[in-house]
Design a protein around this motif. Sequence first.
Motif, short mmCIF file in Angstrom:
data_model
loop_
_atom_site.label_atom_id
_atom_site.label_comp_id
_atom_site.label_asym_id
_atom_site.label_seq_id
_atom_site.Cartn_x
_atom_site.Cartn_y
_atom_site.Cartn_z
N GLY A 88 -10.05 11.36 15.49
CA GLY A 88 -10.27 11.03 13.87
C GLY A 88 -9.18 10.68 12.91
N THR A 90 -7.28 8.83 10.86
CA THR A 90 -7.31 7.46 10.30
C THR A 90 -6.06 7.35 9.66
N LEU A 243 -9.31 15.35 11.53
CA LEU A 243 -8.80 14.90 10.33
C LEU A 243 -9.74 14.09 9.43
N GLY A 244 -10.07 14.29 8.31
CA GLY A 244 -11.01 13.44 7.50
C GLY A 244 -12.36 13.86 8.00
N ALA A 246 -14.68 10.74 9.34
CA ALA A 246 -14.98 9.73 10.27
C ALA A 246 -14.11 9.95 11.50
N GLU A 255 -13.67 4.68 6.17
CA GLU A 255 -12.77 5.79 5.38
C GLU A 255 -11.62 5.46 5.14
CA CA Z 1 -11.04 10.48 10.23
#
Ligand code: CA
Length: 433
Positions: A88, A90, A243-244, A246, A255
Motif C-alpha cells: 500500500g 502510495t 502505509l496509509g 488504501a 488516497e
Molecule cells: Ca496506501
Amino acid sequence: MRMVDLIQKKRDGKELTKAEIDHIIQNYTKGEIPDYQMSAFAMAVYFKDMTTEERANFTMAMVESGDQIDLSAIEGIKVDKHSTGGVGDTTTLVLAPLVAALGVPVAKMSGRGLGHTGGTIDKLEAVPGFHVEIDNEQFIELVNKNKLAVIGQSGNLTPADKKLYGLRDVTATVNSIPLIASSIMSKKIAAGADAIVLDVKTGAGAFMKTPEEAEELANAMVKIGNAVGRNTMAVISDMSQPLGLAIGNALEIKEAIDTLNGKGPKDLEELCLTLGSHMVYLAKKASSLEEAREMLKDAISSGKALETLKVFLKAQGGDDSVVDHPENLPQAAHTFELTADEDGYVSEIIADEIGTAAMILGAGRATKESEIDLAVGLMLNKKVGDQVSKGDSLVTIYSNTENVEDVKNRIRSAYTISKNAVDAPPLIYKEIK
Ligand code: CA
Ligand code: URA
C-alpha cells in the motif's frame, strides 16, 4: 583473464580490480561466462563481501551492460525516488505531482510488475483514458512543459542485472547487501537520475526485516550513488504495517488525491513531506530541508499540487475530472466490513497478509499473465495503536465478487488485538546521507 581465477580471488577474500569486474559482467552478459561460474561467484560475494570501490565498479559495469536513458534534454536536476517496496505504498503517486509543482523535473519510467497491487503505471491506468504509450521525444517535451510525465519501461536496461537476479533467486544469493545494493542502484542510474532519494523500508512487510539490516542496505546504496557521482540519500521508514489506509489501484489514486488535498492519512503525508523535502533540496530548488518542507506544504494548501496532477493526467489522455470527482474512478460492485471480535487495541497488522488479501481480490498480479481489477482492494479503518470496540470495522473490502471468506480470513489473521494500550510504531527511523 580466466573466470575460475576471479572466483578464487573473491573466494579468498581479495579485492577485484575494475578491469576484472568489467570482464565478469561483460562476458556474463554475452553468455560467455556460464551460469554455474556466475553462481559460484555470487556465492563467494555472499560470504566475502565487496569493498565500496568494488560495489561501485560492479554497479557501473551493470549500468553499462545495456541501454542508458539520456535525460540531458530535460532542464534541471532530475531527482528519482526509489522505494524498496512494501504494501500500500502510495508515495510515488503523491510525490511526483507534489515536487513537480515546485519545478522539480520528474521523468518517471515505471513498470507494472508482480505484487499485491499493480505498479505505478497500473495504478495510474485506473484514471480513465490515461496511458503511458508516448515516445521518448514526447516524454521529454512533457517533462519540460509540465515537469512531470510517466513512460513505460522500454529499451534494454541493465541486462546483466536481469540475468544475475534470476540466477541469485535460484542459488540462495538474493540476500546479500553488495548484490542487492548494486542491483537496485544500477537500475536507477541507467534510468538517468542525477540524484536519488531512497526509501528503504523496514519491518515485517519489507525486504529488510530490522532497522539495522535496512540501515546497512541504505548505507551501501548511498555510498555507491555518491561514489559514482549521483547525489544520493536514504530514509529508513516503517513497513511493519501497511502505509496509509488504501491498498488497491483506484483506491490508492483516491488516497493520493486526498493527500495532495491535505486530507490524506497522516503517516503517508509525513513520509511524503520527508522524502519530498530531500528531493526538492537535492534538485536545488530550496536552500534547506526546512524551506523545502514549507514549500511542499504551500503547494498542498494552495492547490498547486492538485493542479499539477490534473495537467499531468490530461496530457497523457487521462480524465482529470477524477481529481475533483473520485467517484469517476472504477468502483467495485460490493463492499464488506471485517469487524473486530473483541475490545482492545490494534497491536499488529501483518502487512504481507493484508497485501495477499488485496491480491486475492484481484488488485495485484500473481503471474505476469494475470489481469488486474483496478477497482478492488482494501481500506484500513484501524491501524496499530488504535483503540477498537467489538463490532467496529477494521477493514472495508472492495470486491467484484460476493464470496470474500478467504479474504476475510486473511485479514483476520493479519490483525492482532491486545487488551493493553499499544504505541504506534515510529514512521521514520533514520536519514542517511
Ligand atoms: Ca496506501
Ligand atoms: N530488488 C532488486 O531490484 N534487486 C535485488 O537484488 C533485490 C531487490
